[in-house]
Design a protein around this motif. Structure first.
Motif, PDB file in Angstrom:
ATOM      1  N   ARG A 170       0.804  -1.227   0.000  1.00  0.00           N
ATOM      2  CA  ARG A 170       0.000   0.000   0.000  1.00  0.00           C
ATOM      3  C   ARG A 170       0.837   1.278   0.000  1.00  0.00           C
ATOM      4  O   ARG A 170       0.371   2.314  -0.470  1.00  0.00           O
ATOM      5  N   SER A 171       2.042   1.203   0.544  1.00  0.00           N
ATOM      6  CA  SER A 171       2.896   2.387   0.515  1.00  0.00           C
ATOM      7  C   SER A 171       3.679   2.365  -0.794  1.00  0.00           C
ATOM      8  O   SER A 171       4.404   1.398  -1.072  1.00  0.00           O
ATOM      9  N   THR A 172       3.548   3.423  -1.564  1.00  0.00           N
ATOM     10  CA  THR A 172       4.251   3.455  -2.854  1.00  0.00           C
ATOM     11  C   THR A 172       5.768   3.446  -2.628  1.00  0.00           C
ATOM     12  O   THR A 172       6.513   2.850  -3.407  1.00  0.00           O
ATOM     13  N   ALA A 173       6.193   4.093  -1.530  1.00  0.00           N
ATOM     14  CA  ALA A 173       7.630   4.136  -1.219  1.00  0.00           C
ATOM     15  C   ALA A 173       8.153   2.728  -0.918  1.00  0.00           C
ATOM     16  O   ALA A 173       9.197   2.323  -1.438  1.00  0.00           O
ATOM     17  N   LEU A 174       7.401   1.995  -0.074  1.00  0.00           N
ATOM     18  CA  LEU A 174       7.869   0.649   0.285  1.00  0.00           C
ATOM     19  C   LEU A 174       7.763  -0.319  -0.885  1.00  0.00           C
ATOM     20  O   LEU A 174       8.644  -1.159  -1.063  1.00  0.00           O
ATOM     21  N   ALA A 175       6.712  -0.189  -1.664  1.00  0.00           N
ATOM     22  CA  ALA A 175       6.564  -1.068  -2.830  1.00  0.00           C
ATOM     23  C   ALA A 175       7.719  -0.821  -3.801  1.00  0.00           C
ATOM     24  O   ALA A 175       8.313  -1.761  -4.343  1.00  0.00           O
ATOM     25  N   GLY A 176       8.067   0.466  -3.984  1.00  0.00           N
ATOM     26  CA  GLY A 176       9.182   0.827  -4.862  1.00  0.00           C
ATOM     27  C   GLY A 176      10.496   0.308  -4.317  1.00  0.00           C
ATOM     28  O   GLY A 176      11.340  -0.205  -5.057  1.00  0.00           O
ATOM     29  N   LEU A 177      10.644   0.432  -3.003  1.00  0.00           N
ATOM     30  CA  LEU A 177      11.874  -0.036  -2.359  1.00  0.00           C
ATOM     31  C   LEU A 177      12.049  -1.541  -2.564  1.00  0.00           C
ATOM     32  O   LEU A 177      13.144  -2.008  -2.895  1.00  0.00           O
ATOM     33  N   LEU A 178      10.954  -2.254  -2.398  1.00  0.00           N
ATOM     34  CA  LEU A 178      10.981  -3.705  -2.571  1.00  0.00           C
ATOM     35  C   LEU A 178      11.423  -4.069  -3.993  1.00  0.00           C
ATOM     36  O   LEU A 178      12.259  -4.963  -4.187  1.00  0.00           O
ATOM     37  N   ALA A 179      10.893  -3.341  -4.961  1.00  0.00           N
ATOM     38  CA  ALA A 179      11.253  -3.588  -6.362  1.00  0.00           C
ATOM     39  C   ALA A 179      12.724  -3.251  -6.599  1.00  0.00           C
ATOM     40  O   ALA A 179      13.440  -3.998  -7.289  1.00  0.00           O
ATOM     41  N   ASP A 180      13.183  -2.147  -5.994  1.00  0.00           N
ATOM     42  CA  ASP A 180      14.587  -1.741  -6.148  1.00  0.00           C
ATOM     43  C   ASP A 180      15.524  -2.787  -5.545  1.00  0.00           C
ATOM     44  O   ASP A 180      16.552  -3.132  -6.137  1.00  0.00           O
ATOM     45  N   ILE A 181      15.168  -3.258  -4.368  1.00  0.00           N
ATOM     46  CA  ILE A 181      16.000  -4.270  -3.689  1.00  0.00           C
ATOM     47  C   ILE A 181      16.077  -5.536  -4.541  1.00  0.00           C
ATOM     48  O   ILE A 181      17.147  -6.120  -4.725  1.00  0.00           O
ATOM     49  N   ASP A 182      14.934  -5.920  -5.060  1.00  0.00           N
ATOM     50  CA  ASP A 182      14.867  -7.117  -5.899  1.00  0.00           C
ATOM     51  C   ASP A 182      15.786  -6.972  -7.106  1.00  0.00           C
ATOM     52  O   ASP A 182      16.573  -7.871  -7.422  1.00  0.00           O
ATOM     53  N   ALA A 183      15.707  -5.794  -7.747  1.00  0.00           N
ATOM     54  CA  ALA A 183      16.535  -5.544  -8.929  1.00  0.00           C
ATOM     55  C   ALA A 183      18.022  -5.557  -8.565  1.00  0.00           C
ATOM     56  O   ALA A 183      18.852  -6.128  -9.289  1.00  0.00           O
ATOM     57  N   GLU A 184      18.354  -4.931  -7.430  1.00  0.00           N
ATOM     58  CA  GLU A 184      19.750  -4.881  -6.982  1.00  0.00           C
ATOM     59  C   GLU A 184      20.296  -6.278  -6.694  1.00  0.00           C
ATOM     60  O   GLU A 184      21.429  -6.597  -7.029  1.00  0.00           O
ATOM     61  N   LEU A 185      19.449  -7.099  -6.044  1.00  0.00           N
ATOM     62  CA  LEU A 185      19.891  -8.461  -5.714  1.00  0.00           C
ATOM     63  C   LEU A 185      20.149  -9.276  -6.977  1.00  0.00           C
ATOM     64  O   LEU A 185      21.127 -10.017  -7.059  1.00  0.00           O
ATOM     65  N   LYS A 186      19.260  -9.090  -7.950  1.00  0.00           N
ATOM     66  CA  LYS A 186      19.425  -9.815  -9.215  1.00  0.00           C
ATOM     67  C   LYS A 186      20.700  -9.353  -9.921  1.00  0.00           C
ATOM     68  O   LYS A 186      21.476 -10.168 -10.429  1.00  0.00           O
ATOM     69  N   ALA A 187      20.921  -8.032  -9.907  1.00  0.00           N
ATOM     70  CA  ALA A 187      22.106  -7.475 -10.560  1.00  0.00           C
ATOM     71  C   ALA A 187      23.378  -7.964  -9.869  1.00  0.00           C
ATOM     72  O   ALA A 187      24.370  -8.298 -10.524  1.00  0.00           O
ATOM     73  N   LEU A 188      23.293  -8.019  -8.542  1.00  0.00           N
ATOM     74  CA  LEU A 188      24.454  -8.472  -7.761  1.00  0.00           C
ATOM     75  C   LEU A 188      24.807  -9.920  -8.110  1.00  0.00           C
ATOM     76  O   LEU A 188      25.975 -10.246  -8.354  1.00  0.00           O
ATOM     77  N   ALA A 189      23.779 -10.740  -8.161  1.00  0.00           N
ATOM     78  CA  ALA A 189      24.012 -12.153  -8.501  1.00  0.00           C
ATOM     79  C   ALA A 189      24.579 -12.266  -9.907  1.00  0.00           C
ATOM     80  O   ALA A 189      25.501 -13.043 -10.159  1.00  0.00           O
ATOM     81  N   GLN A 190      24.028 -11.462 -10.799  1.00  0.00           N
ATOM     82  CA  GLN A 190      24.453 -11.468 -12.198  1.00  0.00           C
ATOM     83  C   GLN A 190      25.917 -11.037 -12.336  1.00  0.00           C
ATOM     84  O   GLN A 190      26.654 -11.563 -13.156  1.00  0.00           O
ATOM     85  N   ARG A 191      26.307 -10.063 -11.503  1.00  0.00           N
ATOM     86  CA  ARG A 191      27.680  -9.530 -11.567  1.00  0.00           C
ATOM     87  C   ARG A 191      28.717 -10.584 -11.195  1.00  0.00           C
ATOM     88  O   ARG A 191      29.767 -10.657 -11.792  1.00  0.00           O
ATOM     89  N   HIS A 192      28.413 -11.369 -10.174  1.00  0.00           N
ATOM     90  CA  HIS A 192      29.430 -12.286  -9.647  1.00  0.00           C
ATOM     91  C   HIS A 192      29.314 -13.717 -10.163  1.00  0.00           C
ATOM     92  O   HIS A 192      30.304 -14.448 -10.135  1.00  0.00           O
ATOM     93  N   ARG A 193      28.112 -14.096 -10.576  1.00  0.00           N
ATOM     94  CA  ARG A 193      27.916 -15.506 -10.960  1.00  0.00           C
ATOM     95  C   ARG A 193      28.862 -15.972 -12.061  1.00  0.00           C
ATOM     96  O   ARG A 193      29.519 -17.010 -11.903  1.00  0.00           O
ATOM     97  N   PRO A 194      28.992 -15.223 -13.184  1.00  0.00           N
ATOM     98  CA  PRO A 194      29.869 -15.711 -14.267  1.00  0.00           C
ATOM     99  C   PRO A 194      31.304 -15.941 -13.800  1.00  0.00           C
ATOM    100  O   PRO A 194      31.905 -16.974 -14.115  1.00  0.00           O
ATOM    101  N   THR A 195      31.857 -14.982 -13.034  1.00  0.00           N
ATOM    102  CA  THR A 195      33.233 -15.131 -12.539  1.00  0.00           C
ATOM    103  C   THR A 195      33.348 -16.356 -11.642  1.00  0.00           C
ATOM    104  O   THR A 195      34.284 -17.157 -11.788  1.00  0.00           O
ATOM    105  N   LEU A 196      32.371 -16.481 -10.725  1.00  0.00           N
ATOM    106  CA  LEU A 196      32.424 -17.619  -9.800  1.00  0.00           C
ATOM    107  C   LEU A 196      32.317 -18.945 -10.552  1.00  0.00           C
ATOM    108  O   LEU A 196      33.058 -19.890 -10.250  1.00  0.00           O
ATOM    109  N   GLU A 197      31.421 -18.986 -11.512  1.00  0.00           N
ATOM    110  CA  GLU A 197      31.236 -20.236 -12.274  1.00  0.00           C
ATOM    111  C   GLU A 197      32.517 -20.594 -13.044  1.00  0.00           C
ATOM    112  O   GLU A 197      32.935 -21.753 -13.076  1.00  0.00           O
ATOM    113  N   ARG A 198      33.138 -19.552 -13.642  1.00  0.00           N
ATOM    114  CA  ARG A 198      34.373 -19.799 -14.408  1.00  0.00           C
ATOM    115  C   ARG A 198      35.477 -20.323 -13.487  1.00  0.00           C
ATOM    116  O   ARG A 198      36.130 -21.315 -13.790  1.00  0.00           O
TER     117      ARG A 198
END
Lengths: 174, 138
Positions: free
Chosen positions: A34-62
């Motif tokens: 219901r809070s636009t700020a919190l809903a936005g924050l949740l989406a931002d966190i989700d995006a950041e977590l995905k980006a973080l995983a994406q950044r390190h996964r290829p190096t780690l896998e290699r």
């Protein structure tokens, strides 16, 4: 006659004061939608977590694959294996650090929303002349159609007061 | 009564009428009740009665059975706790209440003069659970 009126007023006014000094109850259990700020924050966190995983996964896998190959091809070459293991550990540590920074930024953003909620509760109190604004968790029972329920108005004011909250990630060096 | 005095009287009546209008929120003056949550959650003699019931049942039985009775006692206590909100709602509905607050909360928000219904809630829980036998293993 005027005495009678004074008497009437004396009886009437405290009652009026008591009647208007009401209590409000708000339900914050749906704040993350219901809070636009919190809903936005949740989406931002989700995006950041995905980006973080994406950044390190290829190096780690290699690196893990290299280590695996090395173990199979040259099991005796401990130095090279150790060097790769150290690199893996460094990447994992960097990822953990980034996650920690993200968690801190999330916490700071939530604190901002909490602060805004406190302010909005104050606004609600002022607006309605209520003596208290209670969270629903602080109550034992609330009648579903209680005029004390002010959740809708709270979110309305909250979304005006803080439509968005920024996820401020601290610099990696700090 | 002179015309002037009568005019003043009318103005005063109008003022009172105005006050009556502003008192319209009296319609949403809340019916608030209080309960002693701490007592209902842990202090009621009902809990002691359940414990005594379990102790009696544990006398002269083997250890496996004793643990089962112990478990049944814990289960019964959690059943009471689960029934507590319903009992509060029942009392609130019967009293046509808007809000039920813990005594401490009521005190904090200046509503300590509200009627306390702890006894009524306790009565419901006692009638619901005091006669039930402990049923170990179920």
């Amino acid at each position: 006659m005027s005495r009678l009126l004074v008497l009437l007023c004396a009886c009437w006014l405290p009652w009026v004061a008591q009647a208007t000094a009401r209590m409000l109850v708000v339900d914050l259990s749906e704040a993350y939608t219901r809070s636009t700020a919190l809903a936005g924050l949740l989406a931002d966190i989700d995006a950041e977590l995905k980006a973080l995983a994406q950044r390190h996964r290829p190096t780690l896998e290699r690196l893990r694959s290299e280590l695996q190959q090395l173990k199979q091809q040259a099991p005796a070459d401990r130095d090279q294996q150790l060097a790769i293991a150290r690199k893996i550990s460094d990447v994992e540590a960097a990822a953990e650090l980034e996650e920690e920074r993200l968690a801190q930024a999330n916490q700071a953003a939530i604190e901002q929303v909490d602060q805004a909620i406190t302010e909005v509760k104050g606004m609600l109190k002022k607006e309605t002349g209520a003596r208290a604004v209670l969270d629903i968790q602080e109550t034992q029972y609330v009648r579903p159609d209680c005029p004390c329920l002010a959740t809708e108005r709270l979110y309305e004011l909250l979304n005006q007061r803080l439509p968005k909250v920024e996820l401020r990630l601290a610099d990696a060096e700090s | 009564m002179s015309v002037r005095r009568s005019g003043r009287f009318c103005r005063c009546l109008a003022l009172l009428a105005g006050l009556a209008t502003t008192a319209a929120p009296a319609a949403d003056a809340l019916v608030v009740l209080t309960v002693d949550v701490e007592y209902l959650e842990s202090g009621m003699p009902l809990y002691a009665a359940i414990a005594t019931q379990a102790e009696r049942a544990q006398q002269g039985v083997e250890s496996t059975r004793r643990s089962e009775i112990e478990l049944a006692r814990d289960l019964r206590q959690s059943e009471v706790l689960t029934a507590l909100p319903e009992a509060i709602s029942e009392v609130a509905l019967a009293a046509n209440a808007d809000l039920v607050l813990d005594r401490e909360v009521a005190q904090r928000v200046g509503a300590s003069a509200a009627d306390d219904v702890t006894e009524e809630v306790e009565r419901i829980l006692v009638s619901q659970f005091s006669q039930l036998p402990l049923e170990p293993g179920t």
